[in-house]
Design a protein around this motif. Structure first.
Motif, PDB file in Angstrom:
ATOM      1  N   HIS A 199     -22.321  14.949  13.339  1.00 54.55           N
ATOM      2  CA  HIS A 199     -21.008  15.589  13.404  1.00 54.55           C
ATOM      3  C   HIS A 199     -19.919  14.526  13.368  1.00 54.55           C
ATOM      4  N   ASP A 201     -16.378  13.643  15.434  1.00 57.64           N
ATOM      5  CA  ASP A 201     -15.890  13.965  16.764  1.00 57.64           C
ATOM      6  C   ASP A 201     -14.524  14.630  16.701  1.00 57.64           C
ATOM      7  N   GLN A 212     -14.074   5.814  16.192  1.00 60.17           N
ATOM      8  CA  GLN A 212     -14.780   5.960  17.460  1.00 60.17           C
ATOM      9  C   GLN A 212     -15.619   4.699  17.698  1.00 60.17           C
ATOM     10  N   ARG A 289     -20.544  22.561  16.740  1.00 64.28           N
ATOM     11  CA  ARG A 289     -20.286  22.969  18.126  1.00 64.28           C
ATOM     12  C   ARG A 289     -18.847  23.416  18.331  1.00 64.28           C
ATOM     13  N   HIS A 342     -21.932  11.121  13.070  1.00 64.20           N
ATOM     14  CA  HIS A 342     -22.875  10.417  13.924  1.00 64.20           C
ATOM     15  C   HIS A 342     -23.682  11.445  14.716  1.00 64.20           C
TER      16      HIS A 342
END
Ligand code: FE2
Length: 376
Positions: A199, A201, A212, A289, A342
């Motif tokens: 995904h 972030d 990130q 998610r 990641h």
């Protein structure tokens, strides 16, 4: 070769003859880009005038070449400006400008699992001490959208030392940094021992955190490898397999949201595949998610949109696309969160796993790199 220039009959256009052929410039562009003390500040290069200070009927009445210097006279104000011919050639816009949907920016390269053989990696002490090493590492980060670091001091907060190499921390409601380890009552699936689908972030932020950093302090649990997937390569594979699906994911905005903490209601409305107006791949957002109900796709396109979304998801899950590495204490990786997804493989309860993460901004990476490319 002697520099040759000519003016169009109405003075609207200058043509500069170069070894690579003629380059045309509009009078208004030349006037707006004048490099003289009245137009630009000599010390910081900032423009001192606005377009309103220039006549919309700006034309050229004379052009004179002396060596590498070109002196132009503008009308109606009679303003005289001298240009360096090399500067003009470097900044020419009279050139082929491809507009292919999905094209990659200069210095950017799509990759798949073959990159496992050559994971871009820098040794932290060398990156601090040596500008050339730092330039090469940042260049790899720009090219591949991720890079590893080794030989960090194994101490809490060492991720700030990484950010110091190229910019500044971007603080969020998760804090200046966040801890990634097992918790009994997880507020976010990233803090449990489950494997996660690859995904990007925080797609529910706009702008999204573009860098990130994840730094490993302890990794004695079995499993828990880190995995990265190139969102650009996945998007390009989708385009090759299903061009209409690629267009749908680029054309319509998806929606993402996060409401996992009191007082927080983050929402964004951006496409999963984002293109610049000329078609250059700009970003990929993918996070099963935090995707919200998709309401910006017309009824007639929703079925095909979902098929494309599923196909992109399947490509992301294809092990042929992934690069895997297990971080040891004192190792970290930096990822371009606008592009590279990641994930973490599942890990067992035996032993422990502790990473610290934080966000930063990609413009700092590119700025530091550009400055080093001039000097290092
Ligand atoms: Fe994540």
């Amino acid at each position: 070769m002697m520099t040759e220039v000519s003016l169009s009959q109405d003075g609207d256009v200058l043509t500069l003859q170069t070894a690579k052929g003629p380059l045309r410039f509009h009078a208004i562009w030349l006037r707006d880009n004048a490099i003289d003390g009245a137009t630009r500040d000599a010390s910081n290069g900032q423009r001192l005038i606005t377009l309103a200070d220039l006549s919309p009927e700006t034309t050229l009445s004379a052009a004179e070449v002396t060596g590498d210097q070109l002196t132009l006279t503008f009308q109606p104000d009679g303003h005289c400006v001298t240009y360096d011919v090399r500067w003009l050639a470097e900044n020419a816009y009279d050139r082929p400008q491809p507009r292919d949907a999905g094209q990659l920016a200069d210095g950017v390269e799509a990759w798949d699992g073959a990159l496992n053989a050559a994971v871009p990696t820098g040794q932290y002490p060398a990156l601090v001490a040596d500008g050339t090493a730092r330039r090469d590492w940042l260049s790899a980060l720009r090219r591949y959208g991720f890079a590893k670091l080794t030989d960090l001091p194994v101490e809490e907060g060492n991720l700030y030392k990484i950010v110091d190499l190229f910019g500044y921390v971007r603080e969020t409601n998760y804090g200046r940094h966040f801890e990634v380890r097992t918790e009994v009552n997880p507020v976010n699936l990233a803090f449990t021992g489950l494997g996660l689908q690859a995904h990007t972030d925080n797609p529910y932020r706009d702008p999204v955190p573009s860098i990130q950093v994840l730094s490993c302090l302890d990794n004695s649990a079995a499993g828990g490898e880190n995995m990265v997937v190139d969102g650009f390569a996945c998007a390009l594979r989708l385009k090759a397999e299903n061009p209409e699906g690629f267009d749908l994911l680029a054309k319509y905005t998806a929606r993402f949201s996060y409401t996992g903490s009191a007082g927080v209601k983050l929402q964004s409305r951006r496409p999963m595949i984002e293109l610049d107006p000329d078609g250059t791949l700009r970003g990929v957002r993918f996070n099963s998610r935090s995707i919200a109900p998709l309401t910006d796709i017309p009824f007639d396109d929703m079925q095909a949109y979902y098929a494309a979304y599923r196909q992109l998801s399947d490509i992301i899950d294809d092990t042929a696309m992934e690069v895997i590495f297990k971080l040891e204490p004192g190792e970290a990786f930096v990822v371009d969160n606008t592009r590279v997804l990641h994930a973490r493989k599942g890990y067992s309860g035996e032993g422990s796993r502790w990473l610290q993460g934080c966000y930063a901004d990609k413009d700092g990476v590119l700025s530091t790199l550009a400055a080093l490319e001039e000097t290092a």
